[in-house]
Design a protein around this motif. Structure first.
Motif, mmCIF file in Angstrom:
data_model
loop_
_atom_site.group_PDB
_atom_site.id
_atom_site.type_symbol
_atom_site.label_atom_id
_atom_site.label_comp_id
_atom_site.label_asym_id
_atom_site.label_seq_id
_atom_site.Cartn_x
_atom_site.Cartn_y
_atom_site.Cartn_z
ATOM 1 N N PHE A 15 26.486 -44.349 69.683
ATOM 2 C CA PHE A 15 27.436 -43.860 68.759
ATOM 3 C C PHE A 15 27.665 -44.938 67.538
ATOM 4 O O PHE A 15 27.362 -46.063 67.885
ATOM 5 C CB PHE A 15 28.838 -43.898 69.495
ATOM 6 N N ARG A 18 33.033 -45.403 63.202
ATOM 7 C CA ARG A 18 34.472 -44.688 63.082
ATOM 8 C C ARG A 18 35.303 -45.561 63.995
ATOM 9 O O ARG A 18 36.341 -45.180 64.507
ATOM 10 C CB ARG A 18 34.237 -43.670 64.079
ATOM 11 N N PRO A 42 35.005 -31.717 57.883
ATOM 12 C CA PRO A 42 33.900 -30.629 57.624
ATOM 13 C C PRO A 42 33.015 -30.438 58.899
ATOM 14 O O PRO A 42 33.121 -31.179 59.664
ATOM 15 C CB PRO A 42 32.998 -31.301 56.561
ATOM 16 N N ASN A 44 30.154 -30.333 61.587
ATOM 17 C CA ASN A 44 29.167 -31.581 61.956
ATOM 18 C C ASN A 44 29.604 -32.871 61.429
ATOM 19 O O ASN A 44 28.609 -33.754 61.303
ATOM 20 C CB ASN A 44 27.716 -31.126 61.504
ATOM 21 N N SER A 45 30.813 -32.987 61.161
ATOM 22 C CA SER A 45 31.311 -34.455 60.470
ATOM 23 C C SER A 45 31.364 -35.646 61.701
ATOM 24 O O SER A 45 31.170 -36.870 61.609
ATOM 25 C CB SER A 45 32.422 -34.498 59.937
ATOM 26 N N GLY A 46 31.495 -34.880 63.104
ATOM 27 C CA GLY A 46 31.121 -35.746 64.078
ATOM 28 C C GLY A 46 32.587 -35.970 64.902
ATOM 29 O O GLY A 46 32.915 -36.954 65.483
ATOM 30 N N THR A 48 33.443 -34.198 67.449
ATOM 31 C CA THR A 48 33.247 -33.961 69.138
ATOM 32 C C THR A 48 32.678 -35.506 69.549
ATOM 33 O O THR A 48 33.193 -35.935 70.633
ATOM 34 C CB THR A 48 32.198 -33.013 69.432
ATOM 35 N N GLU A 156 37.844 -26.246 69.259
ATOM 36 C CA GLU A 156 37.809 -24.846 68.673
ATOM 37 C C GLU A 156 38.754 -23.931 69.270
ATOM 38 O O GLU A 156 38.760 -22.682 69.576
ATOM 39 C CB GLU A 156 36.538 -24.394 69.020
ATOM 40 N N SER A 194 36.693 -27.283 62.857
ATOM 41 C CA SER A 194 36.329 -27.399 61.773
ATOM 42 C C SER A 194 36.464 -26.268 60.875
ATOM 43 O O SER A 194 36.228 -26.269 59.925
ATOM 44 C CB SER A 194 34.581 -27.722 61.839
ATOM 45 N N PHE A 220 30.650 -39.602 56.575
ATOM 46 C CA PHE A 220 30.779 -40.908 56.434
ATOM 47 C C PHE A 220 30.887 -41.363 54.818
ATOM 48 O O PHE A 220 30.307 -40.626 53.880
ATOM 49 C CB PHE A 220 29.637 -41.566 56.680
ATOM 50 N N PHE A 228 24.537 -46.510 58.405
ATOM 51 C CA PHE A 228 24.439 -45.676 59.478
ATOM 52 C C PHE A 228 22.708 -45.441 59.350
ATOM 53 O O PHE A 228 22.126 -45.446 60.316
ATOM 54 C CB PHE A 228 24.940 -44.505 59.462
ATOM 55 N N PRO A 257 26.579 -37.145 59.360
ATOM 56 C CA PRO A 257 25.698 -37.915 60.173
ATOM 57 C C PRO A 257 24.579 -37.038 60.719
ATOM 58 O O PRO A 257 23.371 -37.402 60.803
ATOM 59 C CB PRO A 257 26.736 -37.955 61.322
ATOM 60 N N ILE A 258 24.853 -35.626 60.914
ATOM 61 C CA ILE A 258 23.821 -34.793 61.636
ATOM 62 C C ILE A 258 22.424 -34.950 60.611
ATOM 63 O O ILE A 258 21.356 -34.807 60.793
ATOM 64 C CB ILE A 258 24.269 -33.534 61.896
ATOM 65 N N ILE A 261 20.678 -38.178 60.570
ATOM 66 C CA ILE A 261 19.834 -38.196 61.666
ATOM 67 C C ILE A 261 18.539 -37.513 61.626
ATOM 68 O O ILE A 261 17.479 -37.755 61.848
ATOM 69 C CB ILE A 261 20.646 -37.683 62.770
HETATM 70 N N1 LIG Z 1 29.420 -41.636 64.646
HETATM 71 C C1 LIG Z 1 28.279 -41.045 65.181
HETATM 72 N N2 LIG Z 1 27.222 -41.667 65.739
HETATM 73 C C2 LIG Z 1 26.290 -41.382 66.138
HETATM 74 N N3 LIG Z 1 25.987 -39.935 65.939
HETATM 75 C C3 LIG Z 1 26.879 -39.185 65.454
HETATM 76 C C4 LIG Z 1 28.161 -39.625 64.854
HETATM 77 N N4 LIG Z 1 29.015 -38.538 64.388
HETATM 78 C C5 LIG Z 1 28.231 -37.917 64.726
HETATM 79 N N5 LIG Z 1 26.930 -37.560 65.264
HETATM 80 C C6 LIG Z 1 25.873 -36.774 65.676
HETATM 81 O O1 LIG Z 1 26.022 -35.874 64.561
HETATM 82 C C7 LIG Z 1 26.107 -34.519 65.320
HETATM 83 C C8 LIG Z 1 27.181 -33.561 65.039
HETATM 84 O O2 LIG Z 1 28.180 -34.264 65.471
HETATM 85 P P1 LIG Z 1 29.389 -33.491 66.149
HETATM 86 O O3 LIG Z 1 28.944 -32.501 66.975
HETATM 87 O O4 LIG Z 1 30.490 -34.447 66.987
HETATM 88 O O5 LIG Z 1 30.320 -32.741 64.898
HETATM 89 P P2 LIG Z 1 31.592 -31.794 64.959
HETATM 90 O O6 LIG Z 1 32.423 -32.288 63.792
HETATM 91 O O7 LIG Z 1 32.142 -31.782 66.338
HETATM 92 O O8 LIG Z 1 30.901 -30.443 64.707
HETATM 93 P P3 LIG Z 1 31.707 -29.310 64.486
HETATM 94 O O9 LIG Z 1 31.706 -28.898 63.076
HETATM 95 O O10 LIG Z 1 30.540 -27.996 65.147
HETATM 96 O O11 LIG Z 1 32.892 -29.218 65.020
HETATM 97 C C9 LIG Z 1 26.034 -34.669 66.802
HETATM 98 O O12 LIG Z 1 24.702 -34.452 67.203
HETATM 99 C C10 LIG Z 1 26.421 -36.366 66.928
HETATM 100 O O13 LIG Z 1 25.561 -36.934 68.093
#
Ligand SMILES: Nc1ncnc2c1ncn2[C@@H]1O[C@H](COP(=O)(O)OP(=O)(O)OP(=O)(O)O)[C@@H](O)[C@H]1O
Length: 361
Positions: A15, A18, A42, A44-46, A48, A156, A194, A220, A228, A257-258, A261
Motif C-alpha cells: 500500500f 494516503r 472516482p 478505482n481511486s483506491g 477499498t 457499494e 463510487s 492522487f 507512486f 492508481p490502477i 499500476i
Molecule cells: N494507495 C494505494 N497503494 C497501492 N495500490 C493502490 C492504492 N490505491 C489503489 N490501489 C490499487 O488500485 C486498484 C483499485 O483500487 P480500489 O479497488 O481500492 O479502488 P476503489 O476506489 O475501491 O474502486 P471502485 O471504483 O470499484 O469502488 C487496486 O488494485 C488497488 O490495489
C-alpha cells in the motif's frame, strides 16, 4: 462458513501513501461514533484499498471488531438476497459474541454478522427490518460489553437503492445507521461508493443533514502520483524512471492508481510510449462507440452531449451546473464524468478519459 475475506484484488501490492485520509479515519475511530461516513471518489481511486489498509494494518485488532459487508459483485434483487449478505449463519450452540471472539483471533474483519441458524430463519420469515435491526443492535451491544468497539463497513450500498420492503430499504438502513451513531453511539459506520449520483442524493437528503459526513478518496494529485510511480518502478521493475518518463505517464493517465499500476506493469514487456498510446487508443475507441450509439438513437441528444463534453477541452474540472442536469446525470451514470457534490464540480472519470474527450471532440 467462510469468514475470510481478501481485500486484495489482483496481485499482491504494497500500500502506498494516503496518510491524510488514514489519519482522518483513525481519528474518527478513536472518538465516539457520532456520524455516518460516506467514503466516495472516482472509479478505482483506491477506496477499498484504503479501508483494507486501515483494517489490516493500522488499527489495534484487540480494540475493534470490523464487519465488512461487501455488496460488490453480488446480485441483489430481493430482500432475502440482502439478508443473506448481511448475516453469516452458524450451527453451533454458542452465542454470536462467542463466535465473533473466536473468529477475530484469526481474521481482521468478518464479512457478515454471525447468526444462529434458527434465528436467521426467524428473521427471514418476518418481512420487516425491525427484528433484523434489533438482532444486530444486541450483537453490537454484546461486543461493546466485551470492551471492543464495533465498526460496520458497507461497500457499494447504492446497490439496494431501489429495493422496497415497507418504504425504501435504503432509508430504513440510513435511519438505523443514524440510530447506531448519533443516537446510541454504539458502532462506527462507513459506506463506500463510487456512484457519485448516489452520493449526490445522500448529500441533498434533508433527513441526513448533520448526521452524515463525507471522506473523499480522489485520484492522487500530481506530486503524489509521481512518487507512486517511483514506488512502483522500484517494486515492479527494480529500476528508476526518469523525470521525463514520469511526466509523460502523468500526462496520459493522471493520478489514478490502477492506471499507473497498469502502465508500470506493462513496461516489463513494452516500451513506454507504445503502452500509453495503446491505453489511450482503447479509451478513445470506447468513447467513440459510446458516442456513435447515442448519435444513431437520437441526434439531438448527441449534440447536447458533444457540447457538454467539449467544455472539457479547456479544463479538467468545471462547475457542475455548466452542464444541464439531465445530460450531466447521464454522463455521470455512464461513468464518463465524476460529480463531486460537496465541491459542486464535474471532471472526467480519469485523465485517460479526459485525453480521449480532447482528441475526439
Ligand atoms: N494507495 C494505494 N497503494 C497501492 N495500490 C493502490 C492504492 N490505491 C489503489 N490501489 C490499487 O488500485 C486498484 C483499485 O483500487 P480500489 O479497488 O481500492 O479502488 P476503489 O476506489 O475501491 O474502486 P471502485 O471504483 O470499484 O469502488 C487496486 O488494485 C488497488 O490495489
Amino acid at each position: 462458513m467462510n469468514y475470510i475475506y481478501s481485500f486484495i484484488n489482483g496481485d499482491f501490492m504494497r500500500f502506498f501513501n494516503r496518510e491524510k485520509e488514514i489519519t482522518e479515519i483513525l481519528s474518527i475511530l478513536e472518538g465516539n461514533p457520532d456520524l455516518v461516513y460516506f467514503v466516495y471518489g472516482p472509479l478505482n481511486s483506491g477506496k477499498t484499498a484504503l479501508i483494507s489498509e486501515i483494517i489490516n494494518n493500522r488499527i489495534d485488532k484487540n480494540k475493534y471488531v470490523v464487519f465488512y459487508i461487501n455488496l460488490r459483485g453480488i446480485f441483489i434483487s430481493k430482500y432475502k438476497d440482502f439478508i443473506e449478505v448481511l448475516f453469516e449463519e452458524y450451527e453451533e450452540d454458542r452465542k454470536p459474541v462467542e463466535i465473533i471472539k473466536s473468529l477475530i483471533k484469526d481474521v481482521p474483519s468478518l464479512c457478515g454478522i454471525p447468526t444462529p441458524k434458527n434465528t436467521l430463519e426467524e428473521i427471514l420469515k418476518k418481512k420487516t427490518t425491525k427484528n433484523v435491526f434489533k438482532y444486530i443492535t444486541n450483537v453490537l451491544m454484546d461486543i461493546k460489553k466485551e470492551g471492543k468497539q464495533p465498526i460496520i463497513i458497507i461497500d457499494e450500498l447504492q446497490k439496494i437503492g431501489d429495493m422496497k420492503i415497507n418504504g425504501f430499504l435504503i432509508y430504513e438502513l440510513f435511519n438505523y445507521f443514524v440510530d447506531l451513531t448519533k443516537e446510541l453511539h454504539l458502532c462506527h459506520v462507513f459506506c463506500l461508493s463510487s456512484d457519485s449520483l448516489f452520493i449526490e442524493q445522500v448529500y441533498s437528503e434533508a433527513m441526513l443533514k448533520d448526521r452524515v459526513d463525507y471522506i473523499l478518496v480522489d485520484d492522487f494529485d500530481k506530486e503524489t502520483a509521481l512518487k507512486f510511480m517511483d514506488f512502483l518502478a522500484e517494486e515492479i521493475l527494480n529500476k528508476k524512471l526518469s523525470d521525463d518518463e514520469k511526466e509523460l505517464i502523468y500526462s496520459y493517465v493522471g493520478g489514478k492508481p490502477i492506471l499507473i499500476i497498469k502502465v508500470i506493469k506493462k513496461l516489463k514487456i513494452k516500451g513506454l510510449k507504445e503502452t500509453l498510446d495503446e491505453m489511450l487508443r482503447d479509451e478513445m475507441q470506447k468513447l467513440k462507440y459510446f458516442l456513435e450509439d447515442i448519435k444513431e438513437k437520437d441526434e439531438e441528444s448527441y449534440n447536447k452531449i458533444a457540447d457538454a463534453l467539449e467544455i472539457f477541452k479547456d479544463s479538467y474540472e468545471i462547475e457542475d451546473i455548466k452542464i444541464p442536469k439531465n445530460i450531466r446525470e447521464f454522463l455521470v451514470k455512464k461513468n464518463i464524468l465524476f460529480l463531486n457534490p460537496q465541491k459542486g464540480t464535474l471532471k472526467p472519470q480519469s485523465y485517460l478519459v479526459w485525453n480521449a474527450i480532447k482528441r475526439l471532440l
